[in-house]
Write an enzyme that holds these catalytic residues in place. Structure first.
Site, PDB file in Angstrom:
ATOM      1  N   ALA A  93       0.828  -1.208   0.000  1.00  0.00           N
ATOM      2  CA  ALA A  93       0.000   0.000   0.000  1.00  0.00           C
ATOM      3  C   ALA A  93       0.859   1.254   0.000  1.00  0.00           C
ATOM      4  O   ALA A  93       0.533   2.256  -0.659  1.00  0.00           O
ATOM      5  CB  ALA A  93      -0.936   0.002   1.211  1.00  0.00           C
ATOM      6  N   ASP A  94       1.970   1.214   0.734  1.00  0.00           N
ATOM      7  CA  ASP A  94       2.877   2.356   0.750  1.00  0.00           C
ATOM      8  C   ASP A  94       3.479   2.606  -0.625  1.00  0.00           C
ATOM      9  O   ASP A  94       3.527   3.746  -1.109  1.00  0.00           O
ATOM     10  CB  ASP A  94       4.005   2.126   1.761  1.00  0.00           C
ATOM     11  CG  ASP A  94       3.600   2.439   3.184  1.00  0.00           C
ATOM     12  OD1 ASP A  94       2.633   3.198   3.373  1.00  0.00           O
ATOM     13  OD2 ASP A  94       4.251   1.931   4.110  1.00  0.00           O
ATOM     14  N   TYR A  95       3.965   1.558  -1.260  1.00  0.00           N
ATOM     15  CA  TYR A  95       4.597   1.729  -2.567  1.00  0.00           C
ATOM     16  C   TYR A  95       3.590   2.153  -3.630  1.00  0.00           C
ATOM     17  O   TYR A  95       3.902   2.982  -4.503  1.00  0.00           O
ATOM     18  CB  TYR A  95       5.336   0.453  -2.975  1.00  0.00           C
ATOM     19  CG  TYR A  95       6.655   0.289  -2.237  1.00  0.00           C
ATOM     20  CD1 TYR A  95       7.702   1.186  -2.449  1.00  0.00           C
ATOM     21  CD2 TYR A  95       6.844  -0.737  -1.330  1.00  0.00           C
ATOM     22  CE1 TYR A  95       8.899   1.063  -1.775  1.00  0.00           C
ATOM     23  CE2 TYR A  95       8.049  -0.878  -0.643  1.00  0.00           C
ATOM     24  CZ  TYR A  95       9.075   0.030  -0.867  1.00  0.00           C
ATOM     25  OH  TYR A  95      10.258  -0.094  -0.195  1.00  0.00           O
ATOM     26  N   GLN A 120      -4.271   7.482   1.285  1.00  0.00           N
ATOM     27  CA  GLN A 120      -3.635   6.193   1.024  1.00  0.00           C
ATOM     28  C   GLN A 120      -4.659   5.098   0.722  1.00  0.00           C
ATOM     29  O   GLN A 120      -4.461   4.287  -0.186  1.00  0.00           O
ATOM     30  CB  GLN A 120      -2.776   5.801   2.225  1.00  0.00           C
ATOM     31  CG  GLN A 120      -1.874   4.600   1.983  1.00  0.00           C
ATOM     32  CD  GLN A 120      -0.980   4.322   3.162  1.00  0.00           C
ATOM     33  OE1 GLN A 120      -1.357   4.546   4.311  1.00  0.00           O
ATOM     34  NE2 GLN A 120       0.218   3.814   2.912  1.00  0.00           N
TER      35      GLN A 120
END
Length: 415
Positions: free
Chosen positions: A186-188, A218
């Site tokens: 999810a961060d990437y 996000q």
């Protein structure tokens, strides 16, 4: 930035040369966007808190430096090519220094709970007043506005995967629990959304001189990549659930265990399915196997799956991969780090490169520049550096703050 503006980079390269980015995010999402820009020639100034800097510096698979300090493997990979400074935004001097940087920047990317910078006098209106053409990208878990119950919540990769709907689709069916995608998927994903949206707004600013604010939640970045999940719900009343690696509506599309490891086999459409049948010595025109392709849970479908698994189990990974690829069927070994490092195709494409890291004081090797541009390629010109390594360069040489003043600011913890 203005062509007359002095640049910190000794050598201009890449498609983003001449773009200055301020990076004030933490952990993975925003710094990943920043490093992608830096690898393509942007001048990126990353700002951490004074003192020990970010916790993420030591968080994941740390390596010991000659100084005795630990440096996380992910920090080495994702903090190349950036100028690292420190600044306390909560102080009046810190706020003023940041606004001076804003005046000279094209893009500011940050990650925090909604309206965090407002309390330090760095709300969007103030920043845009300092530089009307700047692009501001706010990354937060739940967005800058919306239901008040959600906007102020903390969020990380794990929670974004859950709230955004990804985790509900990851893993095997009930009663097995939902699983997360790794590493930090999810961060990437959010980092990718941050980078492309910031560049889109930057192009607009170049054409019009008008900056703007990007509100990147996000969970929405995660939600956007769920394909037709929500259309299927709204139009068909279908609630997609976990199905493991199987496609669910056609086969083969799954993981299979060979005698010495695992492979994936993916056959899309009747033509490729027919090739699989021929490898297995099955007649692709036989009505039994025609039915097996689409009706995966029928007796015919279950039998086909069993035949294929038995065939794979009797062979090595290399044999399975070779035979299916010769038949023009998608098939790959499920690779681990050692296998990727030793793979001839990875080596031929120079996927893994070496660079000098200032913190470890040695050459390290990791993933190189992706993607490869023919005319203005990216490059790695420097590895990661210690906390505040570039304070004097950025605040002294770029902003013109005297050495004595910088020393006094450091003594008081402003930088």
């Amino acid at each position: 930035m203005d062509p007359s503006e002095p640049t910190l980079l000794a050598e201009q390269f890449g498609p983003l040369q001449g773009v200055r980015i301020l990076s004030t995010g933490t952990i993975v999402a925003e710094p990943f966007a920043a490093v992608m820009a830096a690898e393509m020639g942007a001048e990126v100034i990353h700002i951490e808190r004074p003192g020990k800097g970010e916790d993420w510096r030591v968080a994941e698979f740390p390596i010991q430096a000659p100084s005795g300090d630990l440096v996380a493997s992910s920090w080495l990979q994702d903090h190349r090519n950036m100028y690292h400074t420190t600044l306390d935004f909560s102080t009046a001097e810190g706020r003023d220094i940041f606004l001076k940087l804003v005046e000279r920047a094209d893009i500011w990317m940050e990650s925090s709970k909604a309206r965090t910078y407002d309390k330090w006098g760095l709300d969007d209106a103030t920043v845009l007043a300092a530089n009307p053409s700047i692009v501001i990208c706010h990354i937060s878990g739940y967005g800058q506005d919306g239901d008040p119950e959600y906007v102020g919540r903390a969020s990380y990769d794990f929670t974004a995967q859950a709230f955004g709907g990804m985790m509900n689709l990851m893993g095997n069916p009930e009663p097995d629990p939902p699983t997360r995608a790794v590493p930090w998927t999810a961060d990437y994903i959010t980092g990718l959304f941050c980078m492309w949206s910031s560049l889109a707004a930057y192009i607009h600013a170049q054409r019009t001189g008008e900056g703007q604010v990007i509100d990147l939640a996000q969970f929405e970045a995660v939600h956007r990549i769920l394909s037709g999940t929500m259309v299927a719900y709204n139009e068909l009343g279908m609630v997609r659930e976990r199905a493991g690696n199987k496609a669910g509506n056609a086969q083969p599309w799954d993981t299979f265990q060979a005698s010495d490891g695992w492979v994936v086999i993916a056959a899309v459409g009747p033509a490729v399915y027919a090739r699989v049948c021929r490898v297995l010595d099955l007649d692709p025109d036989d009505e039994k196997w025609v039915k097996a392709r689409r009706e995966v849970n029928s007796p015919e479908g279950i039998e086909f799956d069993a035949v294929l698994r038995g065939w794979v189990e009797d062979r090595t990974v290399d044999e399975v991969v070779r035979i299916f690829n010769e038949a023009q069927v998608g098939c790959s070994r499920i690779m681990n780090a050692r296998e990727m490092a030793e793979n001839p195709h990875y080596r031929a494409r120079e996927v893994h490169l070496e660079w000098e890291d200032q913190q470890l004081g040695k050459t390290v090797k990791g993933v190189g520049i992706v993607p490869k541009l023919s005319g203005t390629p990216g490059k790695i010109w420097r590895g990661s550096v210690p906390v505040g390594h570039d304070n004097h360069l950025v605040y002294g040489d770029l902003l013109g703050i005297s050495p004595d003043t910088l020393h006094e600011l450091a003594e008081r913890g402003v930088i």
